[in-house]
Design an enzyme around this catalytic site. Structure first.
Site, PDB file in Angstrom:
ATOM      1  N   GLU A  45     -40.392  51.331  78.706  1.00  0.00           N
ATOM      2  CA  GLU A  45     -41.796  51.705  78.510  1.00  0.00           C
ATOM      3  C   GLU A  45     -41.941  52.647  77.313  1.00  0.00           C
ATOM      4  OE1 GLU A  45     -45.457  52.943  81.413  1.00  0.00           O
ATOM      5  OE2 GLU A  45     -43.654  54.172  81.563  1.00  0.00           O
ATOM      6  N   LYS A 127     -51.085  48.511  79.585  1.00  0.00           N
ATOM      7  CA  LYS A 127     -51.053  48.955  80.978  1.00  0.00           C
ATOM      8  C   LYS A 127     -52.479  49.168  81.470  1.00  0.00           C
ATOM      9  CE  LYS A 127     -48.576  52.439  83.767  1.00  0.00           C
ATOM     10  NZ  LYS A 127     -47.638  53.597  83.663  1.00  0.00           N
ATOM     11  N   CYS A 161     -43.887  50.162  84.400  1.00  0.00           N
ATOM     12  CA  CYS A 161     -43.687  51.270  85.329  1.00  0.00           C
ATOM     13  C   CYS A 161     -44.419  51.059  86.653  1.00  0.00           C
ATOM     14  CB  CYS A 161     -44.097  52.568  84.634  1.00  0.00           C
ATOM     15  SG  CYS A 161     -43.472  54.077  85.399  1.00  0.00           S
TER      16      CYS A 161
END
Length: 334
Positions: A45, A127, A161
């Site tokens: 990430e 995200k 994540c």
């Protein structure tokens, strides 16, 4: 579509707040994966320019000292760094999924960019919801970022994540017949002693369960915290150093039955976790449980999924003489 091939999960410290050095290091890891005959390599990430651990170590006023540098070292679509990564994928004949901080106008986003082995962009995604204090740095994605796309290797998707803890987002991915999943994670050592949920047991468990639920292969890449990053962030403060521990590398590759495949590295070791995948095994996994197929009960529970891009501005007309190009046009292949 290939049925059997090798994939790699990167486990490495970023060149924190040094974008050019980070891209050079990424290119080296791409080359290393290609030398091992891998067809896909997955990075952690926001590995470019590194996960902003400072947001967890002190109040926002203290963390402001890193804001300018982090912004300047984030990546723009169509920029030199984007082209260098695409060229590395093309030159080495390998697909690349890389986590980065995407700069678009005055905002940053937790992004994953997926390059084909030809160097073309398969997907740029963001995200959907930054986690906790990540919202002090990053904006949000939209439903178009929950995408699984056809590639020469199969149907590939990506999440970052704790998107792996969002049941409805995961279900949206499963419904698209995902075969290979690229999971991007930071180092799993940050305040792990104080917050068990941020440590490797929970987060590797999330990747494992994703593989079983989705009936897919999961390539889960984690970063490392090295001494250079810790020294820059902690500035010799022993209390901060206790929260920002070295290591945290727990990269894994999971098969559809949940087993970890490939040789795992020491949590402090940089390198690649490499494994052979066989897409033919997916049929056996889904024969038992296909949560978005035969194992579902749509008469009881169903998902509403808005996968349209959420544009901030809709232009009713653009003068013919205008040379302005919107940031969305640069990244509309997200």
């Amino acid at each position: 579509m290939s049925k059997q091939f090798k994939v790699a999960a990167v486990q490495a410290a970023p060149a924190f707040l040094d974008l050019q050095a980070g891209v050079a290091k990424a290119v080296g890891l791409i080359e290393q994966a290609a030398r091992q005959d891998c067809k896909l390599v997955v990075f952690p990430e926001v590995w470019l320019p590194g996960y902003p651990n400072h947001i967890w170590l002190g109040p926002p006023a203290w963390a402001m000292q890193f804001v300018g540098r982090y912004f300047e070292n984030s990546v723009q679509a169509g920029g030199d760094e984007d082209r260098a990564l695409a060229e590395a994928a093309r030159r080495n004949g390998i697909q690349v999924s890389i986590g980065l901080s995407e700069r678009d106008g005055g905002s940053l986003y937790i992004a994953q960019w997926h390059y084909a082995e030809t160097g073309e962009v398969i997907k740029r995604r963001r995200k959907l919801k930054p986690t906790h204090v990540e919202r002090t740095v990053f904006g949000e994605g939209d439903g178009s970022d929950l995408a699984v796309l056809d590639t020469s290797l199969g149907r590939v998707g990506q999440l970052s994540c704790w998107e792996h803890l969002q049941p409805l987002s995961k279900y949206a991915m499963y419904s698209q017949n995902e075969q290979i999943h690229c999971g991007a994670w930071p180092a799993l050592s940050l305040i792990a002693d104080e917050a068990y949920a941020l440590g490797p047991t929970v987060n590797n468990g999330a990747s494992m369960i994703y593989a079983v639920e989705g009936g897919c292969f999961v390539v889960a890449a984690t970063a490392l915290v090295d001494k250079a990053q810790r020294d820059l962030l902690c500035q010799g403060d022993p209390m901060l150093e206790a929260m920002c521990q070295l290591g945290g590398g727990f990269s894994r590759i999971y098969a559809p039955d949940g087993r970890s495949i490939g040789a795992n590295l020491d949590p402090f070791e940089e390198g690649l976790v490499v494994a052979d995948v066989d897409l033919g095994l997916i049929a056996f996994a889904k024969a038992s449980a296909d949560p978005a197929g035969h194992y579902s009960r749509p008469d009881v529970t169903r998902l509403l999924f808005n996968n349209k891009p959420a544009r901030r501005v809709e232009y009713f007309s653009v003068p013919a003489e205008s040379s302005v190009v919107s940031s969305f046009e640069l990244t509309e292949d997200r």
